[in-house]
Design a protein around this motif. Structure first.
Motif, PDB file in Angstrom:
ATOM      1  N   HIS A 205       0.843  -1.203   0.000  1.00 35.41           N
ATOM      2  CA  HIS A 205       0.000   0.000   0.000  1.00 35.41           C
ATOM      3  C   HIS A 205       0.872   1.246   0.000  1.00 35.41           C
ATOM      4  O   HIS A 205       1.753   1.406   0.840  1.00 35.41           O
ATOM      5  N   SER A 206       0.639   2.097  -0.958  1.00 34.26           N
ATOM      6  CA  SER A 206       1.328   3.385  -1.053  1.00 34.26           C
ATOM      7  C   SER A 206       0.294   4.438  -1.432  1.00 34.26           C
ATOM      8  O   SER A 206      -0.255   4.408  -2.533  1.00 34.26           O
ATOM      9  N   THR A 207       0.031   5.353  -0.520  1.00 27.74           N
ATOM     10  CA  THR A 207      -0.981   6.364  -0.750  1.00 27.74           C
ATOM     11  C   THR A 207      -0.577   7.300  -1.890  1.00 27.74           C
ATOM     12  O   THR A 207      -1.403   7.648  -2.737  1.00 27.74           O
ATOM     13  N   VAL A 208       0.676   7.667  -1.938  1.00 31.77           N
ATOM     14  CA  VAL A 208       1.145   8.596  -2.965  1.00 31.77           C
ATOM     15  C   VAL A 208       1.095   7.943  -4.342  1.00 31.77           C
ATOM     16  O   VAL A 208       0.586   8.520  -5.308  1.00 31.77           O
ATOM     17  N   LEU A 209       1.609   6.721  -4.447  1.00 36.08           N
ATOM     18  CA  LEU A 209       1.634   6.031  -5.732  1.00 36.08           C
ATOM     19  C   LEU A 209       0.229   5.717  -6.230  1.00 36.08           C
ATOM     20  O   LEU A 209      -0.075   5.897  -7.412  1.00 36.08           O
ATOM     21  N   SER A 210      -0.649   5.274  -5.344  1.00 36.05           N
ATOM     22  CA  SER A 210      -2.021   4.997  -5.775  1.00 36.05           C
ATOM     23  C   SER A 210      -2.755   6.287  -6.131  1.00 36.05           C
ATOM     24  O   SER A 210      -3.598   6.308  -7.033  1.00 36.05           O
ATOM     25  N   GLY A 211      -2.445   7.389  -5.462  1.00 34.77           N
ATOM     26  CA  GLY A 211      -3.036   8.677  -5.829  1.00 34.77           C
ATOM     27  C   GLY A 211      -2.579   9.147  -7.199  1.00 34.77           C
ATOM     28  O   GLY A 211      -3.376   9.676  -7.986  1.00 34.77           O
ATOM     29  N   ILE A 212      -1.300   8.944  -7.501  1.00 31.91           N
ATOM     30  CA  ILE A 212      -0.784   9.297  -8.826  1.00 31.91           C
ATOM     31  C   ILE A 212      -1.436   8.426  -9.892  1.00 31.91           C
ATOM     32  O   ILE A 212      -1.839   8.928 -10.951  1.00 31.91           O
ATOM     33  N   LEU A 213      -1.580   7.140  -9.631  1.00 34.16           N
ATOM     34  CA  LEU A 213      -2.238   6.248 -10.587  1.00 34.16           C
ATOM     35  C   LEU A 213      -3.703   6.628 -10.785  1.00 34.16           C
ATOM     36  O   LEU A 213      -4.230   6.576 -11.907  1.00 34.16           O
ATOM     37  N   MET A 214      -4.377   7.016  -9.707  1.00 34.52           N
ATOM     38  CA  MET A 214      -5.776   7.424  -9.825  1.00 34.52           C
ATOM     39  C   MET A 214      -5.897   8.718 -10.637  1.00 34.52           C
ATOM     40  O   MET A 214      -6.817   8.869 -11.435  1.00 34.52           O
ATOM     41  N   LEU A 215      -4.947   9.639 -10.468  1.00 40.66           N
ATOM     42  CA  LEU A 215      -4.943  10.865 -11.261  1.00 40.66           C
ATOM     43  C   LEU A 215      -4.723  10.543 -12.736  1.00 40.66           C
ATOM     44  O   LEU A 215      -5.388  11.096 -13.609  1.00 40.66           O
ATOM     45  N   ILE A 216      -3.828   9.623 -13.019  1.00 40.12           N
ATOM     46  CA  ILE A 216      -3.551   9.239 -14.409  1.00 40.12           C
ATOM     47  C   ILE A 216      -4.756   8.550 -15.030  1.00 40.12           C
ATOM     48  O   ILE A 216      -5.118   8.810 -16.178  1.00 40.12           O
ATOM     49  N   ILE A 217      -5.407   7.678 -14.278  1.00 42.34           N
ATOM     50  CA  ILE A 217      -6.580   6.969 -14.804  1.00 42.34           C
ATOM     51  C   ILE A 217      -7.728   7.946 -15.062  1.00 42.34           C
ATOM     52  O   ILE A 217      -8.395   7.891 -16.087  1.00 42.34           O
ATOM     53  N   THR A 218      -7.947   8.868 -14.130  1.00 42.32           N
ATOM     54  CA  THR A 218      -9.068   9.790 -14.257  1.00 42.32           C
ATOM     55  C   THR A 218      -8.845  10.799 -15.376  1.00 42.32           C
ATOM     56  O   THR A 218      -9.766  11.138 -16.104  1.00 42.32           O
ATOM     57  N   TYR A 219      -7.624  11.256 -15.520  1.00 44.53           N
ATOM     58  CA  TYR A 219      -7.333  12.305 -16.501  1.00 44.53           C
ATOM     59  C   TYR A 219      -6.506  11.776 -17.668  1.00 44.53           C
ATOM     60  O   TYR A 219      -5.629  12.477 -18.182  1.00 44.53           O
ATOM     61  N   ALA A 220      -6.810  10.581 -18.134  1.00 44.05           N
ATOM     62  CA  ALA A 220      -6.064   9.990 -19.252  1.00 44.05           C
ATOM     63  C   ALA A 220      -6.318  10.728 -20.559  1.00 44.05           C
ATOM     64  O   ALA A 220      -5.394  10.972 -21.336  1.00 44.05           O
ATOM     65  N   SER A 221      -7.561  11.109 -20.820  1.00 45.49           N
ATOM     66  CA  SER A 221      -7.854  11.775 -22.097  1.00 45.49           C
ATOM     67  C   SER A 221      -7.288  13.197 -22.163  1.00 45.49           C
ATOM     68  O   SER A 221      -6.724  13.564 -23.201  1.00 45.49           O
ATOM     69  N   PRO A 222      -7.378  14.033 -21.121  1.00 47.55           N
ATOM     70  CA  PRO A 222      -6.720  15.339 -21.226  1.00 47.55           C
ATOM     71  C   PRO A 222      -5.198  15.222 -21.350  1.00 47.55           C
ATOM     72  O   PRO A 222      -4.575  15.992 -22.071  1.00 47.55           O
ATOM     73  N   MET A 223      -4.615  14.244 -20.659  1.00 46.32           N
ATOM     74  CA  MET A 223      -3.167  14.044 -20.782  1.00 46.32           C
ATOM     75  C   MET A 223      -2.808  13.606 -22.195  1.00 46.32           C
ATOM     76  O   MET A 223      -1.784  14.010 -22.734  1.00 46.32           O
ATOM     77  N   LEU A 224      -3.662  12.790 -22.811  1.00 54.44           N
ATOM     78  CA  LEU A 224      -3.415  12.356 -24.186  1.00 54.44           C
ATOM     79  C   LEU A 224      -3.440  13.549 -25.136  1.00 54.44           C
ATOM     80  O   LEU A 224      -2.613  13.651 -26.045  1.00 54.44           O
ATOM     81  N   VAL A 225      -4.366  14.467 -24.911  1.00 54.52           N
ATOM     82  CA  VAL A 225      -4.435  15.666 -25.759  1.00 54.52           C
ATOM     83  C   VAL A 225      -3.182  16.512 -25.588  1.00 54.52           C
ATOM     84  O   VAL A 225      -2.603  16.995 -26.566  1.00 54.52           O
TER      85      VAL A 225
END
Length: 156
Positions: free
Chosen positions: A28-48
């Motif tokens: 369990h890593s709160t920081v790493l899972s938070g970064i992964l959740m940010l990437i999953i949630t904002y995948a389409s804006p990051m792709l743009v």
């Protein structure tokens, strides 16, 4: 934002894919899972925003006139890919902040506007990361072109 909503996200906190943030993590890593959740949630804006890097690399910068101003070239390379997303996002973030501050004593503001405000803040982080990548790519491309130009002029 159309891609954001097309991937099943909405402006409510209930649609955040929390389970996807723990895939591949052994401890369990709160920081790493938070970064992964940010990437999953904002995948389409990051792709743009990452596609802006591809757009910059595909543009024909190999033909540069000898008497071009270097500041003009750097503005042309970084102006549209960086300033437009930052400008639009800052207007949106300012508007939501003003609405949230003006309506802070209303009963439903914290249940309706605060999740949207959290999404806008997350999108701001996404914009800053993407613009940083685009700006770093543009500055690197400009420095390589300037180095090649000085090297060609010293060889002749």
């Amino acid at each position: 934002m159309a891609g954001h909503f097309a991937l099943g996200n909405s402006n409510t906190l209930a649609t955040i894919d929390v389970a996807g943030a723990f895939i591949g993590i052994s401890n369990h890593s709160t920081v790493l899972s938070g970064i992964l959740m940010l990437i999953i949630t904002y995948a389409s804006p990051m792709l743009v925003l990452i596609s802006m890097v591809v757009y910059m690399s595909v543009k024909s910068y190999h033909f540069i006139p000898q008497k071009i101003d270097s500041g003009h070239l750097l503005k042309r390379m970084l102006g549209f890919p960086c300033l437009v997303p930052l400008g639009l996002n800052s207007i949106l973030l300012t508007a939501y902040t003003i609405v949230l501050l003006l309506m802070r004593n209303h009963l439903f503001v914290w249940s309706v506007f605060s999740p949207k405000y959290l999404y806008v803040c997350g999108f701001t982080v996404c914009i800053y990361i993407g613009v940083s990548v685009v700006a770093a790519t543009g500055i690197y491309t400009y420095s390589v072109l300037a180095w090649r130009k000085t090297r060609q002029s010293s060889n002749h």
